[in-house]
Scaffold this motif. Structure first.
Motif, PDB file in Angstrom:
ATOM      1  N   VAL A  67       0.866  -1.175   0.000  1.00 43.84           N
ATOM      2  CA  VAL A  67       0.000   0.000   0.000  1.00 43.84           C
ATOM      3  C   VAL A  67       0.903   1.224   0.000  1.00 43.84           C
ATOM      4  N   SER A  68       0.561   2.211  -0.841  1.00 42.52           N
ATOM      5  CA  SER A  68       1.417   3.382  -1.020  1.00 42.52           C
ATOM      6  C   SER A  68       0.648   4.663  -0.715  1.00 42.52           C
ATOM      7  N   PRO A  69       1.345   5.681  -0.169  1.00 43.78           N
ATOM      8  CA  PRO A  69       0.668   6.929   0.183  1.00 43.78           C
ATOM      9  C   PRO A  69       0.388   7.792  -1.042  1.00 43.78           C
ATOM     10  N   LEU A  70      -0.661   8.593  -0.921  1.00 47.97           N
ATOM     11  CA  LEU A  70      -0.967   9.560  -1.969  1.00 47.97           C
ATOM     12  C   LEU A  70      -1.259  10.913  -1.341  1.00 47.97           C
ATOM     13  N   ARG A  71      -1.038  11.963  -2.123  1.00 57.63           N
ATOM     14  CA  ARG A  71      -1.337  13.341  -1.728  1.00 57.63           C
ATOM     15  C   ARG A  71      -1.979  14.026  -2.921  1.00 57.63           C
ATOM     16  N   GLY A  72      -2.993  14.845  -2.630  1.00 58.43           N
ATOM     17  CA  GLY A  72      -3.661  15.495  -3.741  1.00 58.43           C
ATOM     18  C   GLY A  72      -4.388  16.758  -3.364  1.00 58.43           C
ATOM     19  N   ALA A  73      -5.035  17.339  -4.361  1.00 59.04           N
ATOM     20  CA  ALA A  73      -5.820  18.552  -4.186  1.00 59.04           C
ATOM     21  C   ALA A  73      -7.034  18.496  -5.103  1.00 59.04           C
ATOM     22  N   GLN A  74      -8.110  19.105  -4.628  1.00 63.36           N
ATOM     23  CA  GLN A  74      -9.352  19.167  -5.393  1.00 63.36           C
ATOM     24  C   GLN A  74      -9.663  20.617  -5.725  1.00 63.36           C
ATOM     25  N   GLN A  75     -10.095  20.831  -6.944  1.00 63.18           N
ATOM     26  CA  GLN A  75     -10.633  22.127  -7.357  1.00 63.18           C
ATOM     27  C   GLN A  75     -12.137  21.936  -7.388  1.00 63.18           C
ATOM     28  N   PHE A  84      -9.611  17.183  -9.843  1.00 62.28           N
ATOM     29  CA  PHE A  84      -8.646  16.891  -8.789  1.00 62.28           C
ATOM     30  C   PHE A  84      -7.372  16.343  -9.402  1.00 62.28           C
ATOM     31  N   GLY A  85      -6.346  16.269  -8.589  1.00 61.05           N
ATOM     32  CA  GLY A  85      -5.096  15.647  -8.980  1.00 61.05           C
ATOM     33  C   GLY A  85      -4.415  15.095  -7.744  1.00 61.05           C
ATOM     34  N   PHE A  86      -3.643  14.023  -7.918  1.00 55.24           N
ATOM     35  CA  PHE A  86      -2.878  13.476  -6.795  1.00 55.24           C
ATOM     36  C   PHE A  86      -1.694  12.678  -7.326  1.00 55.24           C
ATOM     37  N   THR A  87      -0.707  12.504  -6.458  1.00 57.30           N
ATOM     38  CA  THR A  87       0.446  11.681  -6.798  1.00 57.30           C
ATOM     39  C   THR A  87       0.513  10.503  -5.841  1.00 57.30           C
ATOM     40  N   VAL A  88       1.011   9.392  -6.350  1.00 58.81           N
ATOM     41  CA  VAL A  88       1.234   8.196  -5.540  1.00 58.81           C
ATOM     42  C   VAL A  88       2.729   7.928  -5.519  1.00 58.81           C
ATOM     43  N   GLN A  89       3.284   7.840  -4.326  1.00 57.61           N
ATOM     44  CA  GLN A  89       4.695   7.517  -4.135  1.00 57.61           C
ATOM     45  C   GLN A  89       4.773   6.021  -3.839  1.00 57.61           C
ATOM     46  N   TRP A  90       5.057   5.232  -4.855  1.00 58.58           N
ATOM     47  CA  TRP A  90       5.049   3.780  -4.722  1.00 58.58           C
ATOM     48  C   TRP A  90       6.111   3.326  -3.715  1.00 58.58           C
ATOM     49  N   GLN A  91       5.726   2.450  -2.805  1.00 58.07           N
ATOM     50  CA  GLN A  91       6.605   1.991  -1.744  1.00 58.07           C
ATOM     51  C   GLN A  91       7.381   0.732  -2.110  1.00 58.07           C
ATOM     52  N   PHE A  92       7.130   0.167  -3.268  1.00 58.84           N
ATOM     53  CA  PHE A  92       7.749  -1.101  -3.644  1.00 58.84           C
ATOM     54  C   PHE A  92       8.546  -1.021  -4.945  1.00 58.84           C
ATOM     55  N   THR A  93       8.640   0.167  -5.511  1.00 57.43           N
ATOM     56  CA  THR A  93       9.366   0.336  -6.764  1.00 57.43           C
ATOM     57  C   THR A  93       9.843   1.776  -6.877  1.00 57.43           C
ATOM     58  N   ASP A  94      10.809   2.031  -7.726  1.00 59.37           N
ATOM     59  CA  ASP A  94      11.368   3.376  -7.890  1.00 59.37           C
ATOM     60  C   ASP A  94      10.595   4.151  -8.951  1.00 59.37           C
ATOM     61  N   SER A  95       9.321   4.441  -8.631  1.00 62.47           N
ATOM     62  CA  SER A  95       8.502   5.197  -9.571  1.00 62.47           C
ATOM     63  C   SER A  95       7.472   6.017  -8.799  1.00 62.47           C
ATOM     64  N   VAL A  96       6.899   6.953  -9.502  1.00 62.23           N
ATOM     65  CA  VAL A  96       5.839   7.795  -8.961  1.00 62.23           C
ATOM     66  C   VAL A  96       4.790   7.959 -10.061  1.00 62.23           C
ATOM     67  N   GLU A 114     -13.169   9.709 -13.199  1.00 62.75           N
ATOM     68  CA  GLU A 114     -12.510   9.457 -14.487  1.00 62.75           C
ATOM     69  C   GLU A 114     -11.114  10.060 -14.393  1.00 62.75           C
ATOM     70  N   THR A 115     -10.074   9.235 -14.523  1.00 63.52           N
ATOM     71  CA  THR A 115      -8.704   9.723 -14.346  1.00 63.52           C
ATOM     72  C   THR A 115      -7.807   9.366 -15.526  1.00 63.52           C
ATOM     73  N   THR A 116      -6.786  10.188 -15.677  1.00 61.49           N
ATOM     74  CA  THR A 116      -5.670   9.910 -16.577  1.00 61.49           C
ATOM     75  C   THR A 116      -4.414   9.957 -15.721  1.00 61.49           C
ATOM     76  N   TRP A 117      -3.482   9.046 -15.970  1.00 62.38           N
ATOM     77  CA  TRP A 117      -2.273   8.994 -15.143  1.00 62.38           C
ATOM     78  C   TRP A 117      -1.014   8.945 -16.001  1.00 62.38           C
ATOM     79  N   LEU A 118       0.068   9.435 -15.388  1.00 60.52           N
ATOM     80  CA  LEU A 118       1.418   9.331 -15.937  1.00 60.52           C
ATOM     81  C   LEU A 118       2.282   8.657 -14.883  1.00 60.52           C
ATOM     82  N   LEU A 119       2.910   7.571 -15.227  1.00 61.55           N
ATOM     83  CA  LEU A 119       3.838   6.895 -14.331  1.00 61.55           C
ATOM     84  C   LEU A 119       5.244   7.130 -14.844  1.00 61.55           C
ATOM     85  N   ARG A 120       6.132   7.558 -13.952  1.00 64.82           N
ATOM     86  CA  ARG A 120       7.543   7.735 -14.310  1.00 64.82           C
ATOM     87  C   ARG A 120       8.365   6.822 -13.428  1.00 64.82           C
TER      88      ARG A 120
END
Length: 145
Positions: A67-75, A84-96, A114-120
């Motif tokens: 389970v990984s933490p997320l932080r976000g904001a809503q308009q 809204f938007g939020f980021t997930v800091q993955w706890q098991f891999t080197d990505s966000v 309905e969301t769109t995501w970018l994983l790096r």
């Protein structure tokens, strides 16, 4: 005679439209997407920010999924269909992952995100940067309970 019949129909339509407009999306709670991933969002603070946790059902790793933490904001918007938007800091891999989306409430009160995501993901060299970013979409529905 046609005017007399139209008045009740018009009143019913206006009542439905005003009830739909009164339904505002509430991001707080437990959500599940079409792949089986779960997300819990905490209450919004006065500035519209929130925290939560994300438990993905899919990952490109041999490591144990955590389970990984997320932080976000809503308009909040003016029509009740918040963005809204939020980021997930993955706890098991080197990505966000960064998610952006909008909450919709249908005429029955069903909430959908309905969301769109970018994983790096981290790559060893700049030359490998071409394969480090993925994009996708997810649809989340509220888990009742």
């Amino acid at each position: 005679m046609a005017k007399r019949r139209a008045a009740p129909v018009l009143a019913a339509v206006l009542l439905c439209l005003s009830a739909a407009a009164a339904r505002k999306c509430n991001l707080q709670g437990l959500w599940k997407n079409q792949l089986g991933s779960n997300m819990t969002l905490s209450a919004l603070d006065a500035e519209g920010t929130f925290t939560g946790s994300y438990h993905t059902a899919v990952a490109d790793t041999n490591k144990r999924i955590l389970v990984s933490p997320l932080r976000g904001a809503q308009q909040p918007g003016t029509k009740g269909q918040a963005t809204f938007g939020f980021t997930v800091q993955w706890q098991f891999t080197d990505s966000v992952t960064a998610f952006v989306g909008q909450c919709f409430v249908d005429h029955r009160g069903k909430e959908t995100l309905e969301t769109t995501w970018l994983l790096r993901e981290e790559v060893p060299t700049r030359r490998d940067s071409w394969k480090a970013t993925r994009i996708g979409t997810n649809t989340f529905t509220r888990v009742k309970g």
